[in-house]
Design a protein around this motif. Structure first.
Motif, mmCIF file in Angstrom:
data_model
loop_
_atom_site.group_PDB
_atom_site.id
_atom_site.type_symbol
_atom_site.label_atom_id
_atom_site.label_comp_id
_atom_site.label_asym_id
_atom_site.label_seq_id
_atom_site.Cartn_x
_atom_site.Cartn_y
_atom_site.Cartn_z
ATOM 1 N N HIS A 7 0.844 -1.208 0.000
ATOM 2 C CA HIS A 7 0.000 0.000 0.000
ATOM 3 C C HIS A 7 0.877 1.255 0.000
ATOM 4 N N SER A 27 3.897 1.459 -1.173
ATOM 5 C CA SER A 27 4.528 1.534 -2.493
ATOM 6 C C SER A 27 3.559 2.142 -3.511
ATOM 7 N N THR A 28 2.278 1.748 -3.434
ATOM 8 C CA THR A 28 1.255 2.304 -4.323
ATOM 9 C C THR A 28 1.101 3.799 -4.065
ATOM 10 N N LEU A 29 1.044 4.188 -2.800
ATOM 11 C CA LEU A 29 0.943 5.609 -2.456
ATOM 12 C C LEU A 29 2.155 6.385 -2.950
ATOM 13 N N THR A 41 4.058 5.610 -5.505
ATOM 14 C CA THR A 41 3.963 5.695 -6.967
ATOM 15 C C THR A 41 2.960 6.767 -7.373
ATOM 16 N N GLU A 42 1.782 6.772 -6.723
ATOM 17 C CA GLU A 42 0.769 7.787 -7.022
ATOM 18 C C GLU A 42 1.298 9.184 -6.706
ATOM 19 N N SER A 43 1.994 9.318 -5.581
ATOM 20 C CA SER A 43 2.576 10.620 -5.213
ATOM 21 C C SER A 43 3.593 11.063 -6.247
ATOM 22 N N SER A 44 4.368 10.129 -6.740
ATOM 23 C CA SER A 44 5.367 10.455 -7.756
ATOM 24 C C SER A 44 4.678 10.953 -9.031
ATOM 25 N N VAL A 45 3.588 10.298 -9.413
ATOM 26 C CA VAL A 45 2.835 10.722 -10.598
ATOM 27 C C VAL A 45 2.278 12.121 -10.370
ATOM 28 N N TYR A 46 1.693 12.350 -9.192
ATOM 29 C CA TYR A 46 1.147 13.675 -8.886
ATOM 30 C C TYR A 46 2.244 14.739 -8.871
ATOM 31 N N ASP A 76 5.040 14.634 -10.587
ATOM 32 C CA ASP A 76 5.413 14.871 -11.987
ATOM 33 C C ASP A 76 4.407 15.791 -12.666
ATOM 34 N N GLU A 77 3.117 15.546 -12.402
ATOM 35 C CA GLU A 77 2.077 16.405 -12.974
ATOM 36 C C GLU A 77 2.194 17.832 -12.449
#
Length: 181
Positions: free
Chosen positions: A27, A29-31, A33-38, A40-41
């Motif tokens: 969980h 790791s998923t957070l 990854t999502e934080s990294s995407v956010y 980057d955006e």
């Protein structure tokens, strides 16, 4: 046997906790990854904003330069209009300053200098500006002498106005060049 049972319970408890830790880790790791995407955006949005802000600053500076040049052109148009009116009315109603004391010269030595003093075109403004005034002043002399409507002066007066317009066009061309240098 009691010890084996306790060890089995302990191992089972450890396995359950390990599964929980793995689920929690997954969980996290998923957070991440999502934080990294956010992030980057967000970074991309900030870069776009910065680029747009830089473009806006450039556009604002260009608009300011166009405004300054336009105001100086208007001052010259008003002065030329006064010169034409003086001839048509055979009298000097409004004072027409020499080229060193007119509004354009004041602008050139203040706002013009600070905004455009570094340009090549700015350095060339004096020549057509002085010529423009010289032609106007030559025609004003006919008014002062009361000879403006003498037939022998008509051709000279018309030629002075043509030359004044040519000098004005040269001046306006240089002013436009300053904007883009």
């Amino acid at each position: 046997q009691k010890a084996t049972s306790e060890i089995s319970i302990t191992i089972s408890t450890l396995q359950q906790e390990t599964v929980g830790i793995q689920e929690h880790s997954s969980h996290m790791s998923t957070l991440a990854t999502e934080s990294s995407v956010y992030m980057d955006e967000l970074s991309s949005a900030l870069e776009t904003f910065n680029s747009m802000a830089n473009q806006s600053a450039y556009d604002a500076e260009l608009i300011n330069k166009i405004f300054l040049v336009s105001m100086s052109k208007i001052d010259n148009i008003v002065m030329k209009s006064k010169a034409y009116s003086c001839i048509l009315e055979s009298g000097i109603k409004d004072k027409i300053e020499d080229y060193k004391s007119c509004k354009f010269s004041s602008w050139k030595e203040s706002e013009g200098l600070s905004s455009f003093g570094h340009t090549k075109a700015y350095q060339a403004l004096d020549k057509p500006h002085k010529k423009l005034h010289d032609y106007i002043m030559t025609n004003m002399q006919y008014i002062k002498e009361g000879t403006v409507f003498l037939p022998e002066n008509t051709e000279d007066i018309i030629q002075n106005f043509k030359d004044m317009e040519t000098a004005s066009e040269e001046l306006f061309t240089l002013l436009d060049e300053m904007i883009h240098e």
